[in-house]
Design an enzyme around this catalytic site. Structure first.
Site, PDB file in Angstrom:
ATOM      1  CE  LYS A  72      91.469 -17.254  38.632  1.00 21.69           C
ATOM      2  NZ  LYS A  72      91.714 -18.213  37.539  1.00 21.69           N
ATOM      3  CG  ASN A  73      91.602 -15.512  34.812  1.00 21.22           C
ATOM      4  OD1 ASN A  73      92.195 -16.303  35.552  1.00 21.22           O
ATOM      5  ND2 ASN A  73      90.301 -15.578  34.608  1.00 21.22           N
ATOM      6  NE  ARG A 129      92.445 -23.039  41.361  1.00 19.26           N
ATOM      7  CZ  ARG A 129      92.439 -23.926  40.365  1.00 19.26           C
ATOM      8  NH1 ARG A 129      91.637 -24.980  40.419  1.00 19.26           N
ATOM      9  NH2 ARG A 129      93.205 -23.749  39.307  1.00 19.26           N
ATOM     10  CB  CYS A 170      88.341 -28.428  36.156  1.00 14.68           C
ATOM     11  SG  CYS A 170      87.674 -27.142  35.118  1.00 14.68           S
ATOM     12  CG  ASP A 193      85.687 -16.520  34.663  1.00  7.97           C
ATOM     13  OD1 ASP A 193      86.801 -16.035  34.410  1.00  7.97           O
ATOM     14  OD2 ASP A 193      85.353 -17.672  34.328  1.00  7.97           O
ATOM     15  NE  ARG A 232      88.659 -25.022  31.241  1.00  5.09           N
ATOM     16  CZ  ARG A 232      89.008 -24.292  32.305  1.00  5.09           C
ATOM     17  NH1 ARG A 232      88.702 -24.716  33.501  1.00  5.09           N
ATOM     18  NH2 ARG A 232      89.670 -23.183  32.173  1.00  5.09           N
TER      19      ARG A 232
HETATM   20  C1  EPZ Z   1      90.343 -18.610  30.650  1.00  6.43           C
HETATM   21  O1  EPZ Z   1      90.275 -20.028  30.595  1.00  6.43           O
HETATM   22  C2  EPZ Z   1      90.206 -18.255  32.126  1.00  6.43           C
HETATM   23  N1  EPZ Z   1      91.302 -18.826  32.890  1.00  6.43           N
HETATM   24  C3  EPZ Z   1      88.880 -18.784  32.650  1.00  6.43           C
HETATM   25  O2  EPZ Z   1      88.755 -18.355  34.006  1.00  6.43           O
HETATM   26  C4  EPZ Z   1      87.748 -18.165  31.840  1.00  6.43           C
HETATM   27  O3  EPZ Z   1      86.523 -18.705  32.267  1.00  6.43           O
HETATM   28  C5  EPZ Z   1      87.958 -18.472  30.346  1.00  6.43           C
HETATM   29  O4  EPZ Z   1      89.264 -18.005  29.931  1.00  6.43           O
HETATM   30  C6  EPZ Z   1      86.909 -17.797  29.467  1.00  6.43           C
HETATM   31  O5  EPZ Z   1      86.955 -16.416  29.661  1.00  6.43           O
HETATM   32  C7  EPZ Z   1      92.506 -18.189  32.890  1.00  6.43           C
HETATM   33  O6  EPZ Z   1      92.687 -17.171  32.239  1.00  6.43           O
HETATM   34  C8  EPZ Z   1      93.586 -18.796  33.746  1.00  6.43           C
HETATM   35  P1  EPZ Z   1      89.092 -20.603  26.803  1.00  6.43           P
HETATM   36  P2  EPZ Z   1      90.629 -20.780  29.193  1.00  6.43           P
HETATM   37  O7  EPZ Z   1      90.260 -21.275  26.193  1.00  6.43           O
HETATM   38  O8  EPZ Z   1      91.759 -20.097  28.530  1.00  6.43           O
HETATM   39  C9  EPZ Z   1      87.077 -24.182  24.511  1.00  6.43           C
HETATM   40  C10 EPZ Z   1      88.284 -18.580  36.286  1.00  6.43           C
HETATM   41  O9  EPZ Z   1      87.313 -18.940  36.971  1.00  6.43           O
HETATM   42  N2  EPZ Z   1      88.448 -24.530  24.095  1.00  6.43           N
HETATM   43  O10 EPZ Z   1      88.709 -19.240  26.337  1.00  6.43           O
HETATM   44  O11 EPZ Z   1      90.766 -22.230  29.465  1.00  6.43           O
HETATM   45  C11 EPZ Z   1      86.844 -24.484  25.987  1.00  6.43           C
HETATM   46  O12 EPZ Z   1      86.481 -25.837  26.140  1.00  6.43           O
HETATM   47  C12 EPZ Z   1      88.662 -19.345  35.039  1.00  6.43           C
HETATM   48  O13 EPZ Z   1      89.023 -17.585  36.568  1.00  6.43           O
HETATM   49  C13 EPZ Z   1      88.623 -25.531  23.130  1.00  6.43           C
HETATM   50  O14 EPZ Z   1      87.652 -26.123  22.634  1.00  6.43           O
HETATM   51  O15 EPZ Z   1      89.291 -20.533  28.383  1.00  6.43           O
HETATM   52  C14 EPZ Z   1      85.713 -23.569  26.347  1.00  6.43           C
HETATM   53  O16 EPZ Z   1      84.477 -24.145  25.965  1.00  6.43           O
HETATM   54  C15 EPZ Z   1      87.681 -20.466  34.729  1.00  6.43           C
HETATM   55  N3  EPZ Z   1      89.888 -25.863  22.761  1.00  6.43           N
HETATM   56  C16 EPZ Z   1      85.981 -22.340  25.486  1.00  6.43           C
HETATM   57  O17 EPZ Z   1      86.878 -22.755  24.456  1.00  6.43           O
HETATM   58  C17 EPZ Z   1      90.984 -25.230  23.281  1.00  6.43           C
HETATM   59  O18 EPZ Z   1      92.129 -25.563  22.871  1.00  6.43           O
HETATM   60  C18 EPZ Z   1      86.613 -21.189  26.262  1.00  6.43           C
HETATM   61  O19 EPZ Z   1      87.849 -21.608  26.716  1.00  6.43           O
HETATM   62  C19 EPZ Z   1      90.791 -24.230  24.246  1.00  6.43           C
HETATM   63  C20 EPZ Z   1      89.509 -23.895  24.635  1.00  6.43           C
END
Ligand code: EPZ
Length: 428
Positions: free
Chosen positions: A22-23, A397, A118, A305, A123
């Site tokens: 998915k990701n 999802r 969420c 995840d 996020r």
């Molecule tokens: C991706 O989300 C995945 N989603 C998530 O999977 C996964 O949990 C996550 O990466 C971590 O591996 C998709 O790929 C569609 P991040 P993403 O940006 O990109 C902070 C699932 O269940 N952050 O690496 O949103 C954020 O708050 C989903 O399949 C900022 O502070 O994850 C978090 O604490 C859930 N500012 C951390 O970084 C930003 O601009 C990790 O977020 C962006 C992120």
């Protein structure tokens, strides 16, 4: 409300394959917008997931022509001319924020509402916006909307955190930018490598994915191509954990074991017997030993995840375990349901202390997000009696045909649509 009714106590036995990640498929679909040519992009064996449907709806709204050919999706994106993502579609899937990069690259404009938080956290998207500004985007935020514009040029971007989505957004923004983009402290997840491989298949020049420094050399155009994403490592890990907690033996086939090294290592530390080959992993279940400290980190660490499914496993492990969630510090919405089923988990900030119990009991519980739902389904497989997990729409999802796959291994999982009141009465 839609849910799954699960009869517990059955050991899972057999072999399963997992669908495309998915990701990976979501950013790859977003990246297809970069193709201005009339050449089609064929994505092979696209998983049938709610989030994929949501992304295809958005691409269609932007002007792409989407055609299904069996399990493949064919995209014609030469007519894409819209840069605005309607609020309702954005809210349906917050990760659409990584459409900003390809839209800016393709059209020089992008507008969408803030994705919003969420169940797993608020996020933020500051790293996305800062990075795009470093590449020349002018971004105005007004009344909850983000309007970005500008002709992107290559540059150096330093991510303060290795954000997966921000890394993907910036790679896609760099593909048609003038000059070279270097992303420092990039996320190293396998899905980043998948995106790089897809982009290079259609004519982009990306290198370094999987390491902390990714370099994108801008090109004038990209074209069509054919691509199949990696197998979903999180779904594979979920089935491996299902084997552990039901005491069965499950082989997950056609996967990339290297993507699950941290998870396999944790299962071995918990005293579980794991065998693996070049494209399969076999897990021999049985009560796990507690693990004194489990740290959740970005790849190659133990993935956030799989933290909820791993907490289900540790709830049934002999002894006391501590889980420290370093990626989404509040990602514990599954704990209430697990405790309702008899688990003994206490929370303190981003730490969860788990006292293992010998059995869980069936109950009516509610999923609040995709992986919390998976954790509760796993708990139902191991519990005594019947469990109802509400919120099936969350689980769908990211898990294709979860009930069919689990039932093919000997489980008894049935999709239902019932009123919560009705089920509460049954479980009173
Ligand atoms: C991706 O989300 C995945 N989603 C998530 O999977 C996964 O949990 C996550 O990466 C971590 O591996 C998709 O790929 C569609 P991040 P993403 O940006 O990109 C902070 C699932 O269940 N952050 O690496 O949103 C954020 O708050 C989903 O399949 C900022 O502070 O994850 C978090 O604490 C859930 N500012 C951390 O970084 C930003 O601009 C990790 O977020 C962006 C992120």
């Amino acid at each position: 409300m839609d849910g799954f009714v699960i009869q517990g106590g059955l050991a899972l036995e057999g072999k399963v394959k997992v669908h495309g990640a998915k990701n990976s498929i979501l950013p790859v679909l977003a990246a297809s917008l970069l193709n201005r040519s009339r050449e089609p992009i064929r994505l092979v064996k696209v998983p049938d997931l709610h989030d994929v449907k949501a992304m295809l709806k958005i691409l269609t709204r932007l002007g792409a022509v989407v055609t299904a050919d069996g399990e493949d999706i064919i995209l014609r994106t030469d007519q894409v001319d819209c840069f605005h993502i309607p609020e309702q579609l954005m809210r349906e899937m917050r990760s659409s924020i990584f459409l900003m990069g390809p839209l800016l690259g393709r059209l020089g404009k992008a507008s969408m509402c803030y994705p919003g938080g969420c169940a797993i956290g608020n996020r933020p998207i500051d790293l996305h916006l800062q990075g795009l500004q470093a590449l020349g985007a002018i971004i105005e935020e007004k009344d909850g909307f983000i309007n970005a514009r500008g002709k992107l040029k290559g540059g150096e971007v330093y991510l303060s955190y290795p954000s997966v989505g921000a890394t993907e957004n910036l790679i896609m923004a760099g593909v048609l930018a003038r000059g070279k983009t270097v992303i420092h402290n990039a996320a190293r997840e396998p899905e980043i490598i998948d995106l790089q491989n897809f982009l290079n298949t259609i004519g982009a020049q990306v290198e370094g994915a999987g390491s902390s420094t990714v370099t994108v050399t801008g090109v004038p155009e990209v074209g069509g191509g054919c691509y199949r994403v990696y197998p979903d490592r999180i779904v594979a890990g979920t089935y491996m954990i299902a084997a552990v907690i039901t005491g069965g033996t499950v082989t997950v086939e056609e996967i990339i074991p290297g993507h699950l090294e941290a998870v396999t290592g944790l299962l071995l530390e918990a005293g579980i017997s794991v065998e693996s080959g070049d494209n399969w992993i076999t897990v021999h279940g049985g009560p796990a030993r507690a693990v004194s400290r489990v740290e959740i980190y970005p790849y190659p660490g133990i993935p956030t995840d799989l933290q909820p499914p791993l907490m289900t496993m540790l709830s049934l492990a002999r002894g006391k375990s501590l889980v420290v969630e370093n990626v989404f510090p509040r990602r514990f919405r599954h704990v209430a349901g697990l405790n309702k089923m008899g688990a003994r988990i206490s929370l303190q900030g981003n730490r969860a202390l788990i006292q293992g119990v010998t059995r869980l009991r069936g109950a009516a519980v509610e999923a609040t997000d995709l992986r919390a739902g998976a954790a509760l389904v796993l708990a139902g497989l191991a519990a005594r009696g019947e469990t109802v997990v509400y919120g099936r729409q969350y689980i769908e999802r990211g898990y294709e045909n979860l009930d069919l796959v689990l039932n093919s291994l000997g489980a008894r999982v049935e999709p239902v649509t019932l009123s919560l009141q009705g089920l509460e009465a049954q479980h009173a």
